[in-house]
Motif scaffolding. Sequence first.
Motif, PDB file in Angstrom:
ATOM      1  N   ALA A 247     -22.368  10.531  87.672  1.00 38.18           N
ATOM      2  CA  ALA A 247     -22.262  11.980  87.534  1.00 38.18           C
ATOM      3  C   ALA A 247     -23.629  12.612  87.684  1.00 38.18           C
ATOM      4  O   ALA A 247     -24.661  11.985  87.425  1.00 38.18           O
ATOM      5  CB  ALA A 247     -21.660  12.343  86.173  1.00 38.18           C
ATOM      6  N   ILE A 248     -23.601  13.877  88.108  1.00 40.49           N
ATOM      7  CA  ILE A 248     -24.835  14.626  88.290  1.00 40.49           C
ATOM      8  C   ILE A 248     -24.611  16.057  87.843  1.00 40.49           C
ATOM      9  O   ILE A 248     -23.535  16.631  88.047  1.00 40.49           O
ATOM     10  CB  ILE A 248     -25.302  14.549  89.764  1.00 40.49           C
ATOM     11  N   SER A 249     -25.611  16.634  87.204  1.00 39.49           N
ATOM     12  CA  SER A 249     -25.531  18.029  86.776  1.00 39.49           C
ATOM     13  C   SER A 249     -25.645  18.942  87.975  1.00 39.49           C
ATOM     14  O   SER A 249     -26.084  18.525  89.055  1.00 39.49           O
ATOM     15  CB  SER A 249     -26.642  18.316  85.781  1.00 39.49           C
ATOM     16  N   TRP A 250     -25.312  20.233  87.790  1.00 40.78           N
ATOM     17  CA  TRP A 250     -25.371  21.104  88.962  1.00 40.78           C
ATOM     18  C   TRP A 250     -26.793  21.416  89.375  1.00 40.78           C
ATOM     19  O   TRP A 250     -27.056  21.743  90.524  1.00 40.78           O
ATOM     20  CB  TRP A 250     -24.511  22.333  88.814  1.00 40.78           C
TER      21      TRP A 250
ATOM     22  N   MET B  27     -20.869  17.441  89.128  1.00 40.20           N
ATOM     23  CA  MET B  27     -20.091  16.616  90.040  1.00 40.20           C
ATOM     24  C   MET B  27     -20.062  15.167  89.551  1.00 40.20           C
ATOM     25  O   MET B  27     -20.990  14.697  88.880  1.00 40.20           O
ATOM     26  CB  MET B  27     -20.703  16.654  91.440  1.00 40.20           C
ATOM     27  N   GLY B  28     -19.008  14.478  89.925  1.00 44.56           N
ATOM     28  CA  GLY B  28     -18.898  13.081  89.545  1.00 44.56           C
ATOM     29  C   GLY B  28     -18.203  12.264  90.610  1.00 44.56           C
ATOM     30  O   GLY B  28     -17.495  12.808  91.471  1.00 44.56           O
ATOM     31  N   TRP B  29     -18.450  10.975  90.553  1.00 42.55           N
ATOM     32  CA  TRP B  29     -17.732  10.008  91.389  1.00 42.55           C
ATOM     33  C   TRP B  29     -16.963   9.061  90.464  1.00 42.55           C
ATOM     34  O   TRP B  29     -17.504   8.590  89.436  1.00 42.55           O
ATOM     35  CB  TRP B  29     -18.693   9.194  92.253  1.00 42.55           C
ATOM     36  N   PHE B  30     -15.736   8.803  90.841  1.00 40.62           N
ATOM     37  CA  PHE B  30     -14.882   7.875  90.118  1.00 40.62           C
ATOM     38  C   PHE B  30     -14.301   6.902  91.133  1.00 40.62           C
ATOM     39  O   PHE B  30     -14.357   7.152  92.340  1.00 40.62           O
ATOM     40  CB  PHE B  30     -13.747   8.619  89.407  1.00 40.62           C
ATOM     41  N   ARG B  31     -13.716   5.812  90.642  1.00 46.17           N
ATOM     42  CA  ARG B  31     -13.073   4.871  91.562  1.00 46.17           C
ATOM     43  C   ARG B  31     -11.839   4.276  90.896  1.00 46.17           C
ATOM     44  O   ARG B  31     -11.749   4.212  89.667  1.00 46.17           O
ATOM     45  CB  ARG B  31     -14.042   3.777  91.985  1.00 46.17           C
TER      46      ARG B  31
ATOM     47  N   VAL C 261     -10.692   2.815  95.805  1.00 51.54           N
ATOM     48  CA  VAL C 261     -10.703   4.155  96.377  1.00 51.54           C
ATOM     49  C   VAL C 261     -11.655   4.985  95.532  1.00 51.54           C
ATOM     50  O   VAL C 261     -11.539   5.016  94.301  1.00 51.54           O
ATOM     51  CB  VAL C 261      -9.303   4.787  96.378  1.00 51.54           C
ATOM     52  N   TYR C 262     -12.602   5.642  96.185  1.00 53.09           N
ATOM     53  CA  TYR C 262     -13.601   6.441  95.493  1.00 53.09           C
ATOM     54  C   TYR C 262     -13.253   7.926  95.606  1.00 53.09           C
ATOM     55  O   TYR C 262     -12.953   8.423  96.693  1.00 53.09           O
ATOM     56  CB  TYR C 262     -14.982   6.178  96.073  1.00 53.09           C
ATOM     57  N   TYR C 263     -13.314   8.590  94.464  1.00 50.58           N
ATOM     58  CA  TYR C 263     -12.989  10.011  94.386  1.00 50.58           C
ATOM     59  C   TYR C 263     -14.187  10.800  93.890  1.00 50.58           C
ATOM     60  O   TYR C 263     -14.899  10.358  92.980  1.00 50.58           O
ATOM     61  CB  TYR C 263     -11.839  10.236  93.407  1.00 50.58           C
ATOM     62  N   CYS C 264     -14.372  11.984  94.455  1.00 47.23           N
ATOM     63  CA  CYS C 264     -15.350  12.898  93.890  1.00 47.23           C
ATOM     64  C   CYS C 264     -14.604  13.966  93.095  1.00 47.23           C
ATOM     65  O   CYS C 264     -13.428  14.246  93.350  1.00 47.23           O
ATOM     66  CB  CYS C 264     -16.231  13.528  94.962  1.00 47.23           C
ATOM     67  N   ALA C 265     -15.302  14.537  92.132  1.00 49.70           N
ATOM     68  CA  ALA C 265     -14.687  15.527  91.253  1.00 49.70           C
ATOM     69  C   ALA C 265     -15.713  16.574  90.870  1.00 49.70           C
ATOM     70  O   ALA C 265     -16.922  16.311  90.880  1.00 49.70           O
ATOM     71  CB  ALA C 265     -14.130  14.847  90.008  1.00 49.70           C
ATOM     72  N   ALA C 266     -15.205  17.756  90.519  1.00 46.86           N
ATOM     73  CA  ALA C 266     -16.079  18.880  90.177  1.00 46.86           C
ATOM     74  C   ALA C 266     -15.623  19.535  88.881  1.00 46.86           C
ATOM     75  O   ALA C 266     -14.420  19.678  88.631  1.00 46.86           O
ATOM     76  CB  ALA C 266     -16.060  19.914  91.303  1.00 46.86           C
ATOM     77  N   ASP C 267     -16.589  19.924  88.068  1.00 44.49           N
ATOM     78  CA  ASP C 267     -16.309  20.614  86.804  1.00 44.49           C
ATOM     79  C   ASP C 267     -17.288  21.782  86.653  1.00 44.49           C
ATOM     80  O   ASP C 267     -18.501  21.585  86.687  1.00 44.49           O
ATOM     81  CB  ASP C 267     -16.455  19.645  85.637  1.00 44.49           C
ATOM     82  N   ARG C 268     -16.749  22.988  86.500  1.00 44.37           N
ATOM     83  CA  ARG C 268     -17.592  24.190  86.444  1.00 44.37           C
ATOM     84  C   ARG C 268     -18.408  24.209  85.157  1.00 44.37           C
ATOM     85  O   ARG C 268     -17.876  24.055  84.064  1.00 44.37           O
ATOM     86  CB  ARG C 268     -16.721  25.440  86.547  1.00 44.37           C
TER      87      ARG C 268
END
Length: 127
Positions: A49-52, A33-37, A92-99
């Motif tokens: 960012a953080i690992s699963w 998971m990650g946070w972007f802005r 604006v802060y966005y969260c995101a996910a990457d498998r």
Amino acid sequence: VQLQASGGGLVQAGGSLRLSCAASGRTFSSYAMGWFRQAPGKEREFVAAISWSGGSTYYADSVKGRFTISRDNAKNTVYLQMNSLKPEDTAVYYCAADRQVGRPDVVVVTTALYDYWGQGTQVTVSS
């Protein structure tokens, strides 16, 4: 996976906010998971960012020591604790996910590698 970010708001410089990103689906624990802005007139930038597994984290230099990313896989939620906020944190802060199946300690810092994005939550820091 669907992502819902929340927790933004208006805060004075030096204050704190905690953003949350709730994810749907049963495989949240296999997503890095990650946070972007994104500030007005600027490109979206990486924040944290953080690992699963939760065992690895990475931060942009601009927020290191002030922001903390964490996750609760049982609640399908990732958090961004933001302390000592500055006016330049306004965005604006966005969260995101990457498998990342089979790669529990991988962190992802590149915007283009993320597969899923939340809708964003506004953070405004007044001086």
